[in-house]
Design a protein around this motif. Structure first.
Motif, PDB file in Angstrom:
ATOM      1  N   SER A   1      40.701 -13.814  45.684  1.00 29.85           N
ATOM      2  CA  SER A   1      39.722 -14.885  45.847  1.00 29.85           C
ATOM      3  C   SER A   1      38.548 -14.410  46.705  1.00 29.85           C
ATOM      4  CB  SER A   1      40.427 -16.117  46.439  1.00 29.85           C
ATOM      5  OG  SER A   1      39.643 -17.272  46.323  1.00 29.85           O
ATOM      6  N   TRP A   2      38.270 -15.057  47.836  1.00 33.84           N
ATOM      7  CA  TRP A   2      37.202 -14.614  48.743  1.00 33.84           C
ATOM      8  C   TRP A   2      37.381 -13.141  49.098  1.00 33.84           C
ATOM      9  CZ3 TRP A   2      37.040 -12.530  53.634  1.00 33.84           C
ATOM     10  CH2 TRP A   2      35.855 -12.659  54.365  1.00 33.84           C
ATOM     11  N   GLY A   3      38.614 -12.750  49.362  1.00 28.78           N
ATOM     12  CA  GLY A   3      38.884 -11.360  49.717  1.00 28.78           C
ATOM     13  C   GLY A   3      38.635 -10.383  48.582  1.00 28.78           C
ATOM     14  N   GLY A   4      38.625 -10.885  47.338  1.00 23.09           N
ATOM     15  CA  GLY A   4      38.303 -10.023  46.216  1.00 23.09           C
ATOM     16  C   GLY A   4      36.861  -9.553  46.259  1.00 23.09           C
ATOM     17  N   GLY A   5      35.973 -10.406  46.779  1.00 25.41           N
ATOM     18  CA  GLY A   5      34.584  -9.990  46.962  1.00 25.41           C
ATOM     19  C   GLY A   5      34.475  -8.897  48.011  1.00 25.41           C
ATOM     20  N   ILE A   6      35.198  -9.060  49.125  1.00 19.49           N
ATOM     21  CA  ILE A   6      35.185  -8.029  50.169  1.00 19.49           C
ATOM     22  C   ILE A   6      35.800  -6.736  49.640  1.00 19.49           C
ATOM     23  CG2 ILE A   6      35.919  -7.445  52.502  1.00 19.49           C
ATOM     24  CD1 ILE A   6      33.876  -9.710  52.385  1.00 19.49           C
ATOM     25  N   ALA A   7      36.856  -6.848  48.826  1.00 16.05           N
ATOM     26  CA  ALA A   7      37.471  -5.648  48.249  1.00 16.05           C
ATOM     27  C   ALA A   7      36.475  -4.890  47.370  1.00 16.05           C
ATOM     28  CB  ALA A   7      38.708  -6.035  47.439  1.00 16.05           C
ATOM     29  N   GLN A   8      35.700  -5.618  46.571  1.00 18.72           N
ATOM     30  CA  GLN A   8      34.673  -4.962  45.761  1.00 18.72           C
ATOM     31  C   GLN A   8      33.675  -4.235  46.642  1.00 18.72           C
ATOM     32  OE1 GLN A   8      32.953  -7.688  42.670  1.00 18.72           O
ATOM     33  NE2 GLN A   8      34.659  -9.024  43.287  1.00 18.72           N
ATOM     34  N   HIS A   9      33.208  -4.931  47.686  1.00 14.78           N
ATOM     35  CA  HIS A   9      32.204  -4.339  48.563  1.00 14.78           C
ATOM     36  C   HIS A   9      32.761  -3.111  49.288  1.00 14.78           C
ATOM     37  CE1 HIS A   9      28.265  -4.931  50.620  1.00 14.78           C
ATOM     38  NE2 HIS A   9      28.832  -4.082  51.463  1.00 14.78           N
ATOM     39  N   PHE A  10      33.991  -3.232  49.800  1.00 13.10           N
ATOM     40  CA  PHE A  10      34.598  -2.101  50.505  1.00 13.10           C
ATOM     41  C   PHE A  10      34.708  -0.896  49.579  1.00 13.10           C
ATOM     42  CE2 PHE A  10      38.003   0.648  51.851  1.00 13.10           C
ATOM     43  CZ  PHE A  10      37.856   0.723  53.228  1.00 13.10           C
ATOM     44  N   ALA A  11      35.152  -1.113  48.341  1.00 13.82           N
ATOM     45  CA  ALA A  11      35.350  -0.001  47.404  1.00 13.82           C
ATOM     46  C   ALA A  11      34.036   0.677  47.047  1.00 13.82           C
ATOM     47  CB  ALA A  11      36.046  -0.507  46.146  1.00 13.82           C
ATOM     48  N   MET A  12      32.937  -0.063  47.070  1.00 14.73           N
ATOM     49  CA  MET A  12      31.631   0.551  46.805  1.00 14.73           C
ATOM     50  C   MET A  12      31.070   1.211  48.061  1.00 14.73           C
ATOM     51  SD  MET A  12      29.781  -2.110  44.136  1.00 14.73           S
ATOM     52  CE  MET A  12      30.006  -3.611  45.108  1.00 14.73           C
ATOM     53  N   GLN A  13      31.195   0.540  49.201  1.00 16.54           N
ATOM     54  CA  GLN A  13      30.657   1.071  50.454  1.00 16.54           C
ATOM     55  C   GLN A  13      31.442   2.286  50.938  1.00 16.54           C
ATOM     56  OE1 GLN A  13      29.910  -1.980  53.374  1.00 16.54           O
ATOM     57  NE2 GLN A  13      30.104  -0.569  55.080  1.00 16.54           N
ATOM     58  N   HIS A  14      32.750   2.283  50.689  1.00 12.04           N
ATOM     59  CA  HIS A  14      33.613   3.383  51.132  1.00 12.04           C
ATOM     60  C   HIS A  14      34.332   3.987  49.929  1.00 12.04           C
ATOM     61  CE1 HIS A  14      32.865   2.326  55.338  1.00 12.04           C
ATOM     62  NE2 HIS A  14      33.045   1.075  54.975  1.00 12.04           N
ATOM     63  N   ALA A  15      33.542   4.352  48.940  1.00 14.38           N
ATOM     64  CA  ALA A  15      34.092   4.856  47.677  1.00 14.38           C
ATOM     65  C   ALA A  15      34.930   6.104  47.880  1.00 14.38           C
ATOM     66  CB  ALA A  15      32.958   5.139  46.693  1.00 14.38           C
ATOM     67  N   GLY A  16      34.568   6.927  48.857  1.00 14.52           N
ATOM     68  CA  GLY A  16      35.265   8.190  49.068  1.00 14.52           C
ATOM     69  C   GLY A  16      36.698   8.043  49.539  1.00 14.52           C
ATOM     70  N   ARG A  17      37.053   6.863  50.071  1.00 13.86           N
ATOM     71  CA  ARG A  17      38.424   6.679  50.549  1.00 13.86           C
ATOM     72  C   ARG A  17      39.151   5.573  49.786  1.00 13.86           C
ATOM     73  NH1 ARG A  17      37.689   5.251  56.798  1.00 13.86           N
ATOM     74  NH2 ARG A  17      39.901   5.781  56.763  1.00 13.86           N
ATOM     75  N   SER A  18      38.541   5.066  48.716  1.00 14.23           N
ATOM     76  CA  SER A  18      39.147   3.999  47.915  1.00 14.23           C
ATOM     77  C   SER A  18      39.547   4.558  46.562  1.00 14.23           C
ATOM     78  CB  SER A  18      38.159   2.844  47.719  1.00 14.23           C
ATOM     79  OG  SER A  18      37.698   2.358  48.964  1.00 14.23           O
ATOM     80  N   ARG A  19      40.860   4.682  46.310  1.00 12.38           N
ATOM     81  CA  ARG A  19      41.324   5.288  45.063  1.00 12.38           C
ATOM     82  C   ARG A  19      41.268   4.297  43.905  1.00 12.38           C
ATOM     83  NH1 ARG A  19      46.957   6.578  42.365  1.00 12.38           N
ATOM     84  NH2 ARG A  19      47.319   4.487  43.163  1.00 12.38           N
ATOM     85  N   ARG A  20      42.017   3.224  43.992  1.00 12.61           N
ATOM     86  CA  ARG A  20      42.047   2.203  42.950  1.00 12.61           C
ATOM     87  C   ARG A  20      41.804   0.832  43.567  1.00 12.61           C
ATOM     88  NH1 ARG A  20      47.066   4.583  39.305  1.00 12.61           N
ATOM     89  NH2 ARG A  20      45.790   6.108  38.200  1.00 12.61           N
ATOM     90  N   VAL A  21      41.427  -0.122  42.708  1.00 16.64           N
ATOM     91  CA  VAL A  21      41.044  -1.447  43.171  1.00 16.64           C
ATOM     92  C   VAL A  21      41.797  -2.494  42.357  1.00 16.64           C
ATOM     93  CG1 VAL A  21      39.123  -3.046  43.558  1.00 16.64           C
ATOM     94  CG2 VAL A  21      38.735  -0.565  43.730  1.00 16.64           C
ATOM     95  N   VAL A  22      42.336  -3.501  43.042  1.00 13.13           N
ATOM     96  CA  VAL A  22      42.992  -4.626  42.384  1.00 13.13           C
ATOM     97  C   VAL A  22      42.271  -5.900  42.821  1.00 13.13           C
ATOM     98  CG1 VAL A  22      45.122  -5.913  42.032  1.00 13.13           C
ATOM     99  CG2 VAL A  22      45.212  -3.425  42.360  1.00 13.13           C
ATOM    100  N   LEU A  23      41.708  -6.616  41.857  1.00 11.03           N
ATOM    101  CA  LEU A  23      40.961  -7.843  42.127  1.00 11.03           C
ATOM    102  C   LEU A  23      41.723  -9.024  41.553  1.00 11.03           C
ATOM    103  CD1 LEU A  23      37.406  -6.523  41.160  1.00 11.03           C
ATOM    104  CD2 LEU A  23      38.486  -6.551  43.427  1.00 11.03           C
ATOM    105  N   ILE A  24      42.070  -9.983  42.401  1.00 14.12           N
ATOM    106  CA  ILE A  24      42.962 -11.086  42.025  1.00 14.12           C
ATOM    107  C   ILE A  24      42.240 -12.421  42.166  1.00 14.12           C
ATOM    108  CG2 ILE A  24      45.163 -12.216  42.557  1.00 14.12           C
ATOM    109  CD1 ILE A  24      45.957  -9.494  43.925  1.00 14.12           C
ATOM    110  N   ALA A  25      42.128 -13.167  41.070  1.00 16.17           N
ATOM    111  CA  ALA A  25      41.564 -14.524  41.095  1.00 16.17           C
ATOM    112  C   ALA A  25      40.233 -14.562  41.820  1.00 16.17           C
ATOM    113  CB  ALA A  25      42.557 -15.498  41.742  1.00 16.17           C
ATOM    114  N   THR A  26      39.301 -13.685  41.410  1.00 19.94           N
ATOM    115  CA  THR A  26      38.052 -13.552  42.150  1.00 19.94           C
ATOM    116  C   THR A  26      36.869 -13.464  41.200  1.00 19.94           C
ATOM    117  OG1 THR A  26      37.055 -12.381  44.023  1.00 19.94           O
ATOM    118  CG2 THR A  26      38.091 -11.019  42.314  1.00 19.94           C
TER     119      THR A  26
END
Length: 284
Positions: free
Chosen positions: A106-131
Motif C-alpha cells: 500500500s503506502w509502503g509500496g510507493g516507498i519501496a518503488q522509490h527506494f529501489a530506484m534511489q538505491h538501485a545498486g543495493r536492491s536486487r528484486r522488488v515486491v509491490l503489494i496492493a499499491t
C-alpha cells in the motif's frame, strides 16, 4: 509481545537524526538469501505485518515503524520519499546489511518503488503489494477512501471493525481474522499520521519507472480491493519493464493476510527464482 514477534529482535535505533523502532528477524543467522527490507502501509506498526516476517523463515527480514507510528517517536520535521529512503539505507548500513530484496504494501509500496530506484545498486528484486504509482492512480471507492483518511480507524477499534469491509473489501471474509489483525495494530500519533499523508503528496513514480526501476519486480493485487483497485497494478505492470502481475482472486486490500498461503508461495517462488528466468507468468 505478539506470538509473531517472539523471534524478532526489536531495538530503538538513532538513524540519520531520527529515532526509529526497528525489528529484525534472523539477521544474525546464516542464510543463502538476501534480507528483505519491508515498508509498511500508512499508520501500520511492525506487528501488523509480523506474520509475513515470521512465515519467510529462510530469509532475514527488516522492518521499522515510521516516525510517529507504532513506538517510533514523533517526527520533528516532515519527510518525503527521498529522505525516508535515504534513512532506510542508513539503517541498513548500521545493521551491516548490503544488498536487499525490497518489499512494500500500500503506502509502503510507493516507498519501496522509490527506494529501489534511489538505491538501485543495493536492491536486487522488488515486491509491490496492493499499491500504485502514487498520485497518478485510479482511486478506490469514495466510501473506502473517506474512512481511509480518518485517523479514527487506528484510534477507535470499534470504528475500525464496524467499517472493516468498507476499508478493506471482503478480503478477510467473515473469519476472526479481523479481530486478530486489529489486536496487532497500535494507533499512530496525529502528527505521525499527518506526516505520512504529507510524505506522498504530489509524488508519483510513473515518469521514472520505465527508466529507473530495472529490477525484476513482482506486483501483487487483489481483484476486490476497495482502496487500491486492480487497475493500478495493471498500470504498474505497463510501466515497469521487468515486471509481472499476480492477482489474488477474491482478495481485498489485506489479501496478504486473507490469502496467506497463496501470498507466501507467490513471494517465495519469485524471490527464489534464478535470475533472468524467461517465461514469466501473468495472472489477469
Amino acid at each position: 509481545m505478539s506470538e509473531f514477534m517472539k523471534d524478532a529482535v526489536v531495538t530503538m535505533q538513532e538513524v540519520a537524526g531520527r529515532t526509529l523502532r526497528v525489528a529484525t528477524w534472523r539477521l544474525d543467522q546464516p542464510s543463502d538469501h538476501l534480507p528483505v527490507l519491508f515498508f509498511n502501509g500508512i499508520g501500520a506498526n511492525i506487528e501488523a505485518v509480523a506474520p509475513l516476517a515470521d512465515a519467510l523463515t529462510e530469509r532475514p527480514f527488516i522492518m521499522f515503524d515510521m516516525p510517529g507510528v507504532g513506538e517510533s517517536p514523533d517526527p520533528v520535521l516532515p519527510y518525503n520519499p527521498f529522505t525516508i529512503s535515504w534513512t532506510a539505507a542508513q539503517l541498513l548500513d548500521q545493521l551491516g546489511v548490503g544488498d536487499v530484496d525490497v518489499m512494500g504494501i500500500s503506502w509502503g509500496g510507493g516507498i519501496a518503488q522509490h527506494f529501489a530506484m534511489q538505491h538501485a545498486g543495493r536492491s536486487r528484486r522488488v515486491v509491490l503489494i496492493a499499491t500504485s504509482a502514487g498520485m497518478l492512480m485510479m482511486p478506490g471507492s469514495p466510501k473506502a477512501l473517506s474512512k481511509m483518511a480518518n485517523p479514527r480507524r487506528y484510534i477507535d477499534t470499534d470504528y475500525m471493525l464496524k467499517n472493516f469491509e468498507a476499508l478493506y473489501g471482503d478480503g478477510l471474509g467473515k473469519s476472526a481474522g479481523k479481530g486478530g489483525h486489529m489486536s496487532r495494530l497500535k494507533p499512530p500519533s496525529p502528527r505521525g499520521y499527518m506526516y505520512q499523508l504529507m510524505c506522498m503528496l504530489g509524488w508519483t513514480s510513473a515518469p521514472a519507472l520505465p527508466f529507473l526501476l530495472k529490477q525484476e519486480t513482482l506486483i501483487m493485487m487483489g481483484d476486490e480491493d476497495a482502496i487500491v483497485p486492480l487497475t493500478n497494478g495493471k498500470f504498474l505492470k505497463m510501466l515497469i519493464p521487468n515486471s509481472e502481475l499476480v492477482v489474488m482472486k477474491g482478495g481485498g486490500h489485506l489479501f496478504l493476510l486473507s490469502h496467506e498461503e497463496e501470498s507466501m508461495n507467490t513471494i517465495r517462488d519469485f524471490l527464489n527464482r534464478p535470475a533472468n528466468t524467461e517465461g514469466k507468468s501473468e495472472a489477469a
